[in-house]
Design an enzyme around this catalytic site. Structure first.
Site, PDB file in Angstrom:
ATOM      1  N   GLU A  87      52.315 -26.642   5.583  1.00 26.73           N
ATOM      2  CA  GLU A  87      50.972 -27.040   5.042  1.00 26.73           C
ATOM      3  C   GLU A  87      51.421 -28.495   3.848  1.00 26.73           C
ATOM      4  O   GLU A  87      50.832 -29.643   3.969  1.00 26.73           O
ATOM      5  CB  GLU A  87      50.093 -26.409   4.238  1.00 26.73           C
ATOM      6  CG  GLU A  87      49.339 -25.245   5.336  1.00 26.73           C
ATOM      7  CD  GLU A  87      48.752 -24.051   4.750  1.00 26.73           C
ATOM      8  OE1 GLU A  87      47.927 -23.501   5.371  1.00 26.73           O
ATOM      9  OE2 GLU A  87      49.089 -23.905   3.637  1.00 26.73           O
ATOM     10  N   LYS A 133      47.873 -21.874  -2.096  1.00 28.65           N
ATOM     11  CA  LYS A 133      47.650 -21.669  -0.659  1.00 28.65           C
ATOM     12  C   LYS A 133      48.648 -20.813  -0.054  1.00 28.65           C
ATOM     13  O   LYS A 133      49.656 -20.290  -0.763  1.00 28.65           O
ATOM     14  CB  LYS A 133      47.530 -23.188   0.006  1.00 28.65           C
ATOM     15  CG  LYS A 133      46.404 -24.014  -0.330  1.00 28.65           C
ATOM     16  CD  LYS A 133      46.320 -25.337   0.181  1.00 28.65           C
ATOM     17  CE  LYS A 133      46.986 -25.367   1.794  1.00 28.65           C
ATOM     18  NZ  LYS A 133      46.134 -24.436   2.671  1.00 28.65           N
ATOM     19  N   ASP A 142      42.594 -28.928   5.046  1.00 29.53           N
ATOM     20  CA  ASP A 142      42.820 -27.577   5.045  1.00 29.53           C
ATOM     21  C   ASP A 142      41.936 -26.680   3.863  1.00 29.53           C
ATOM     22  O   ASP A 142      41.203 -27.184   3.119  1.00 29.53           O
ATOM     23  CB  ASP A 142      44.359 -27.705   4.433  1.00 29.53           C
ATOM     24  CG  ASP A 142      45.027 -26.328   4.923  1.00 29.53           C
ATOM     25  OD1 ASP A 142      44.361 -25.573   5.551  1.00 29.53           O
ATOM     26  OD2 ASP A 142      46.300 -26.301   4.666  1.00 29.53           O
ATOM     27  N   THR A 184      38.835 -20.891   7.899  1.00 33.36           N
ATOM     28  CA  THR A 184      38.262 -22.149   7.756  1.00 33.36           C
ATOM     29  C   THR A 184      38.460 -23.054   8.645  1.00 33.36           C
ATOM     30  O   THR A 184      37.668 -23.899   9.275  1.00 33.36           O
ATOM     31  CB  THR A 184      38.037 -22.498   6.275  1.00 33.36           C
ATOM     32  OG1 THR A 184      38.090 -21.457   5.445  1.00 33.36           O
ATOM     33  CG2 THR A 184      37.057 -23.265   6.028  1.00 33.36           C
ATOM     34  N   THR A 190      45.658 -24.753   8.124  1.00 30.40           N
ATOM     35  CA  THR A 190      45.513 -23.582   8.773  1.00 30.40           C
ATOM     36  C   THR A 190      44.810 -22.351   8.133  1.00 30.40           C
ATOM     37  O   THR A 190      44.440 -22.515   6.945  1.00 30.40           O
ATOM     38  CB  THR A 190      47.073 -22.899   8.661  1.00 30.40           C
ATOM     39  OG1 THR A 190      48.055 -23.623   9.235  1.00 30.40           O
ATOM     40  CG2 THR A 190      47.141 -21.560   9.399  1.00 30.40           C
ATOM     41  N   LYS A 198      36.142 -19.277  -3.365  1.00 26.94           N
ATOM     42  CA  LYS A 198      37.309 -19.650  -3.900  1.00 26.94           C
ATOM     43  C   LYS A 198      37.755 -20.402  -5.142  1.00 26.94           C
ATOM     44  O   LYS A 198      38.830 -20.825  -5.620  1.00 26.94           O
ATOM     45  CB  LYS A 198      38.039 -20.552  -2.720  1.00 26.94           C
ATOM     46  CG  LYS A 198      37.788 -20.082  -1.206  1.00 26.94           C
ATOM     47  CD  LYS A 198      38.906 -18.868  -0.930  1.00 26.94           C
ATOM     48  CE  LYS A 198      38.908 -18.455   0.431  1.00 26.94           C
ATOM     49  NZ  LYS A 198      39.244 -19.290   1.432  1.00 26.94           N
TER      50      LYS A 198
HETATM   51  C1  5RP Z   1      46.977 -20.636   4.874  1.00 28.39           C
HETATM   52  C2  5RP Z   1      46.381 -21.312   3.720  1.00 28.39           C
HETATM   53  C3  5RP Z   1      44.703 -21.121   4.081  1.00 28.39           C
HETATM   54  O1  5RP Z   1      44.208 -22.342   3.920  1.00 28.39           O
HETATM   55  C4  5RP Z   1      44.177 -20.150   3.077  1.00 28.39           C
HETATM   56  O2  5RP Z   1      44.723 -18.975   3.060  1.00 28.39           O
HETATM   57  C5  5RP Z   1      42.506 -20.091   3.313  1.00 28.39           C
HETATM   58  O3  5RP Z   1      42.497 -19.238   4.318  1.00 28.39           O
HETATM   59  P1  5RP Z   1      40.939 -19.073   4.860  1.00 28.39           P
HETATM   60  O4  5RP Z   1      40.181 -20.230   5.343  1.00 28.39           O
HETATM   61  O5  5RP Z   1      41.155 -18.213   5.961  1.00 28.39           O
HETATM   62  O6  5RP Z   1      40.133 -18.318   3.782  1.00 28.39           O
HETATM   63  O7  5RP Z   1      46.645 -21.664   2.911  1.00 28.39           O
HETATM   64  O8  5RP Z   1      48.570 -20.587   4.685  1.00 28.39           O
END
Ligand code: 5RP
Length: 219
Positions: free
Chosen positions: A103, A94, A81, A31, A28, A121
């Site tokens: 997840e 996460k 993910d 990305t 989710t 990240k």
């Molecule tokens: C959602 C998550 C996402 O993987 C995390 O927040 C990264 O999000 P993004 O790809 O929008 O930076 O853990 O629960």
């Protein structure tokens, strides 16, 4: 390159790690949204996907990719993910999108976790990003007091309810030097459904996008 362009680049690269003909686990976030779009565009043939959120399930369905029930599957090869933070051992924080519990469940059933992230990240020590903790609503105040005893400053994510009907406490101010131990310690607090440290089951592979390209880092 913008952060979105980096996310798109790593999403496209991740499609190469999708085994054709196999069920895929899908996480989710923004990305992953790019990844779902890239997967559909590439036309990789898969029987379907297990989604870690209603958001990803809806996006998969919009692309005509069947969304499968995890309970019908014993295992599948790959889960893709994103992450809010990832360290050198491929432990992660996460749950920025609030989908951490599902997840963690989908990742547990997958044989391989492929994390897709832009270079912002990657951290040395987890914890600058506030740690999300999913909590049964009636336990909110109790769990917040217990998390404060661990040195964090929990804040309720206002106006947010998870896909499971629970609330999120975002814990600020933690320097997570022993991620697996803290993951277990927080799981032991009654009322906690799951916490956003993914160390006991971290990523197996990190695809990390920087302006000079996408690096592949194995555990
Ligand atoms: C959602 C998550 C996402 O993987 C995390 O927040 C990264 O999000 P993004 O790809 O929008 O930076 O853990 O629960």
């Amino acid at each position: 390159m913008t952060q979105d362009e980096l996310k798109q680049a790593v999403a496209r690269e991740a499609v190469r790690h999708v085994p054709p003909g196999e069920v895929l686990g899908v996480g989710t976030g923004s990305t992953v949204d790019f990844f779902i779009d890239a997967l559909a565009e590439a036309g990789v043939r898969i029987p379907g996907a297990v989604a870690s959120s209603e958001r990803s399930a809806a996006r998969l369905a919009r692309h005509g990719i069947p969304v499968l029930d995890l309970n019908e599957l014993e295992s599948f090869p790959v889960y893709v993910d994103g992450a809010d933070e990832i360290d050198g051992s491929l432990a992660m924080i996460k749950g920025g999108g609030g989908a951490l519990t599902r997840e963690k469940i989908v990742a547990a059933v997958a044989r391989r976790f492929v994390c897709i992230a832009d270079a912002s990240k990657r951290v040395e020590v987890l914890g600058r990003f506030p740690l999300p903790v999913e909590v049964i609503p009636m336990a909110r105040a109790y769990v917040a007091r217990e998390l404060a005893k661990l040195g964090g400053a929990p804040r309720l994510r206002e106006g947010f309810v998870t896909d499971n009907g629970n609330v999120i406490l975002d814990v600020h101010g933690l320097a997570i030097t022993a991620p697996a131990a803290l993951e277990s310690r927080i799981n032991d607090v009654v009322g906690v459904v799951a916490n956003g440290i993914f160390a006991r089951r971290g990523a197996d592979l990190l695809l990390l996008a920087a302006p000079d390209g996408v690096r592949t880092i194995s555990r």
